[in-house]
Design a protein around this motif. Structure first.
Motif, PDB file in Angstrom:
ATOM      1  N   UNK A  21      16.074  14.134 -58.921  1.00 25.14           N
ATOM      2  CA  UNK A  21      17.362  13.481 -58.704  1.00 25.14           C
ATOM      3  C   UNK A  21      18.419  14.049 -59.649  1.00 25.14           C
ATOM      4  N   UNK A  22      18.080  14.227 -60.918  1.00 21.20           N
ATOM      5  CA  UNK A  22      19.037  14.759 -61.889  1.00 21.20           C
ATOM      6  C   UNK A  22      19.510  16.148 -61.488  1.00 21.20           C
ATOM      7  N   UNK A  23      18.584  17.016 -61.100  1.00 22.71           N
ATOM      8  CA  UNK A  23      18.966  18.371 -60.688  1.00 22.71           C
ATOM      9  C   UNK A  23      19.901  18.336 -59.487  1.00 22.71           C
ATOM     10  N   UNK A  24      19.561  17.509 -58.498  1.00 24.03           N
ATOM     11  CA  UNK A  24      20.391  17.434 -57.295  1.00 24.03           C
ATOM     12  C   UNK A  24      21.799  16.928 -57.609  1.00 24.03           C
ATOM     13  N   UNK A  25      21.886  15.917 -58.461  1.00 22.11           N
ATOM     14  CA  UNK A  25      23.195  15.361 -58.816  1.00 22.11           C
ATOM     15  C   UNK A  25      24.035  16.394 -59.563  1.00 22.11           C
ATOM     16  N   UNK A  26      23.443  17.094 -60.501  1.00 21.93           N
ATOM     17  CA  UNK A  26      24.189  18.079 -61.277  1.00 21.93           C
ATOM     18  C   UNK A  26      24.708  19.203 -60.389  1.00 21.93           C
ATOM     19  N   UNK A  53      17.318   7.299 -75.743  1.00 16.25           N
ATOM     20  CA  UNK A  53      18.728   7.453 -76.090  1.00 16.25           C
ATOM     21  C   UNK A  53      19.236   8.849 -75.758  1.00 16.25           C
ATOM     22  N   UNK A  54      18.345   9.830 -75.684  1.00 15.90           N
ATOM     23  CA  UNK A  54      18.722  11.202 -75.370  1.00 15.90           C
ATOM     24  C   UNK A  54      18.113  11.671 -74.046  1.00 15.90           C
ATOM     25  N   UNK A  55      17.762  10.709 -73.209  1.00 14.91           N
ATOM     26  CA  UNK A  55      17.136  11.034 -71.939  1.00 14.91           C
ATOM     27  C   UNK A  55      18.105  11.006 -70.779  1.00 14.91           C
ATOM     28  N   UNK A  56      17.614  10.569 -69.620  1.00 13.92           N
ATOM     29  CA  UNK A  56      18.404  10.659 -68.396  1.00 13.92           C
ATOM     30  C   UNK A  56      19.545   9.648 -68.340  1.00 13.92           C
ATOM     31  N   UNK A  57      19.642   8.763 -69.322  1.00 14.64           N
ATOM     32  CA  UNK A  57      20.816   7.902 -69.391  1.00 14.64           C
ATOM     33  C   UNK A  57      22.082   8.733 -69.616  1.00 14.64           C
ATOM     34  N   UNK A  58      21.930   9.994 -70.017  1.00 14.79           N
ATOM     35  CA  UNK A  58      23.080  10.869 -70.246  1.00 14.79           C
ATOM     36  C   UNK A  58      23.590  11.539 -68.973  1.00 14.79           C
ATOM     37  N   UNK A  59      22.911  11.354 -67.849  1.00 15.50           N
ATOM     38  CA  UNK A  59      23.278  12.069 -66.626  1.00 15.50           C
ATOM     39  C   UNK A  59      24.728  11.823 -66.228  1.00 15.50           C
ATOM     40  N   UNK A  60      25.150  10.579 -66.173  1.00  9.30           N
ATOM     41  CA  UNK A  60      26.520  10.297 -65.742  1.00  9.30           C
ATOM     42  C   UNK A  60      27.539  10.871 -66.720  1.00  9.30           C
ATOM     43  N   UNK A  61      27.195  10.894 -67.996  1.00 11.64           N
ATOM     44  CA  UNK A  61      28.083  11.496 -69.006  1.00 11.64           C
ATOM     45  C   UNK A  61      28.260  12.993 -68.735  1.00 11.64           C
ATOM     46  N   UNK A  62      27.164  13.676 -68.436  1.00 14.50           N
ATOM     47  CA  UNK A  62      27.252  15.109 -68.161  1.00 14.50           C
ATOM     48  C   UNK A  62      27.996  15.390 -66.860  1.00 14.50           C
ATOM     49  N   UNK A  63      27.799  14.545 -65.870  1.00 20.58           N
ATOM     50  CA  UNK A  63      28.529  14.715 -64.611  1.00 20.58           C
ATOM     51  C   UNK A  63      30.029  14.587 -64.844  1.00 20.58           C
ATOM     52  N   UNK A  64      30.420  13.618 -65.625  1.00 23.92           N
ATOM     53  CA  UNK A  64      31.840  13.433 -65.940  1.00 23.92           C
ATOM     54  C   UNK A  64      32.409  14.674 -66.621  1.00 23.92           C
ATOM     55  N   UNK A  65      31.636  15.254 -67.546  1.00 21.14           N
ATOM     56  CA  UNK A  65      32.086  16.469 -68.218  1.00 21.14           C
ATOM     57  C   UNK A  65      32.222  17.646 -67.273  1.00 21.14           C
ATOM     58  N   UNK A  66      31.309  17.763 -66.311  1.00 21.25           N
ATOM     59  CA  UNK A  66      31.374  18.834 -65.322  1.00 21.25           C
ATOM     60  C   UNK A  66      32.571  18.672 -64.395  1.00 21.25           C
ATOM     61  N   UNK A  67      32.788  17.463 -63.939  1.00 18.41           N
ATOM     62  CA  UNK A  67      33.833  17.202 -62.954  1.00 18.41           C
ATOM     63  C   UNK A  67      35.227  17.306 -63.566  1.00 18.41           C
ATOM     64  N   UNK A  68      35.374  16.821 -64.801  1.00 21.97           N
ATOM     65  CA  UNK A  68      36.706  16.755 -65.399  1.00 21.97           C
ATOM     66  C   UNK A  68      37.070  17.971 -66.243  1.00 21.97           C
ATOM     67  N   UNK A  69      36.117  18.880 -66.495  1.00 18.11           N
ATOM     68  CA  UNK A  69      36.466  20.141 -67.141  1.00 18.11           C
ATOM     69  C   UNK A  69      35.977  20.350 -68.552  1.00 18.11           C
ATOM     70  N   UNK A  70      35.357  19.347 -69.155  1.00 19.71           N
ATOM     71  CA  UNK A  70      34.824  19.530 -70.505  1.00 19.71           C
ATOM     72  C   UNK A  70      33.759  20.618 -70.521  1.00 19.71           C
ATOM     73  N   UNK A  71      32.927  20.655 -69.486  1.00 15.91           N
ATOM     74  CA  UNK A  71      31.837  21.622 -69.384  1.00 15.91           C
ATOM     75  C   UNK A  71      32.163  22.678 -68.336  1.00 15.91           C
TER      76      UNK A  71
END
Length: 357
Positions: A21-26, A53-71
């Protein structure tokens, strides 16, 4: 590192289903395949080993960074410089996991040739669990170290302002026929993501790990404005260890010091954060006969694990708890906390991908 307990909120989910799921979302969020694979691999290290704390709970944070330009979703990583057993990697604002796995891959190649390899990482981002990269080296037969600084959230010993980041240090050592010896720590009393996790679970923080805006201790995660350095009354030791990560990850890479890095939670998710990192790989066989090394590690760990313990306690080597959790979760799956379940469902709805929750 101690495992994080979560409040069960759904049936246990197989790790493979979570990773898929994480791979597909990213990818759906615009990441190229190497980015999606690396980010998922790092998050799954946290979730698999109980470092939630450093697991898949970070997925939405990384998606936000990808979509908005941080990453940068499609970075072009390249060596900026190389000299003998050392190199600098320009990550082109990649996800921190892709940058650091790439750096460790190069460090192990250098160590194969020179006995040691050290790679400084420039223009990176949040890399998640430091132990993931140290283990990557150990799985190939090398001793691995990983360091990173991060935005200021930790006061100095006796300080009353945010100064260092949580600035993790990790080391993993190969052990013949066994899981690696694994040490992965934040130089703060707890990681910042632990505060977020406890906030989402509605739980009190342990005593002496966080402070309010005036530097006074608090157990309320909603009031916590900064973390305490590792060491309690001897917090100067934690602050000094944080300085080691700061110097290797920021000063030696030419990247931003912790107090100059944009906050991880935003509000700006459109600007790259300019984070550095540093990895080292050592080839044991370059220093002594590999059989001698293997025998010494085995004797060290056998003696450690069989040493007397206080009544009601068990002596464990660094990593033992994580490997036990990993074995259990590989077998039984994992129950995600309510906030992560909600985030998965929202992401699945947004991108038309069935969430495994």
């Amino acid at each position: 590192m101690a495992t994080d307990s979560t409040t069960p909120s759904s049936p246990a989910i197989p790790l493979a289903a979570i990773a898929d799921f994480c791979r597909q979302i990213l990818v759906a969020a615009g990441a190229d395949q190497p980015t999606a694979e690396a980010a998922t691999r790092a998050m799954m290290h946290g979730t698999r080993h109980g470092i939630d704390s450093h697991g898949v709970r970070l997925l939405s944070h990384y998606v936000k960074g990808l979509v908005e330009g941080r990453l940068n979703p499609r970075p072009r990583l390249a060596l900026a410089s190389a000299f003998g057993a050392v190199a600098s990697l320009d990550a082109d604002n990649a996800h921190g996991a892709l940058a650091t796995y790439t750096a460790m891959d190069h460090a192990t190649r250098l160590a194969s040739e020179f006995g040691i390899g050290a790679v400084a990482v420039r223009n990176s981002s949040h890399f998640g669990p430091a132990g993931a990269y140290a283990i990557d080296a150990a799985s190939r037969g090398f001793i691995g170290f990983a360091f990173c600084n991060s935005d200021s959230f930790v006061r100095l010993h006796d300080g009353a302002m945010r100064f260092h980041g949580t600035n993790p240090i990790a080391c993993a050592v190969p052990v013949e026929g066994q899981d690696p010896w694994l040490f992965d720590m934040a130089t703060s009393a707890v990681p910042y993501n632990r505060v977020q996790l406890y906030r989402s679970l509605g739980r009190e923080l342990p005593a002496g790990v966080a402070s309010d805006e005036r530097g006074h201790d608090t157990r309320d995660p909603d009031v916590a404005d900064m973390l305490a350095p590792l060491g309690g009354e001897f917090g100067f030791k934690g602050a000094g260890l944080a300085g080691i990560s700061e110097i290797l990850s920021a000063v030696l890479t030419g990247m931003r010091l912790s107090f100059d890095i944009a906050p991880m939670p935003g509000p700006d998710f459109s600007t790259p954060r300019g984070i550095g990192a540093f990895v080292i790989a050592l080839k044991p066989g370059a220093f002594l006969d590999i059989n001698t090394f293997d025998a010494a590690m085995k004797r060290y760990l056998d003696t450690l694990r069989s040493s007397p313990a206080r009544e009601g306690f068990t002596v464990m080597a660094p990593g033992d708890r994580e490997w036990a959790v990993a074995a259990q979760r590989e077998r039984d799956g994992v129950e995600l906390d309510p906030a992560t379940v909600g985030a998965f469902q929202a992401l699945g709805s947004t991108y038309g991908i069935n969430a495994p929750v």
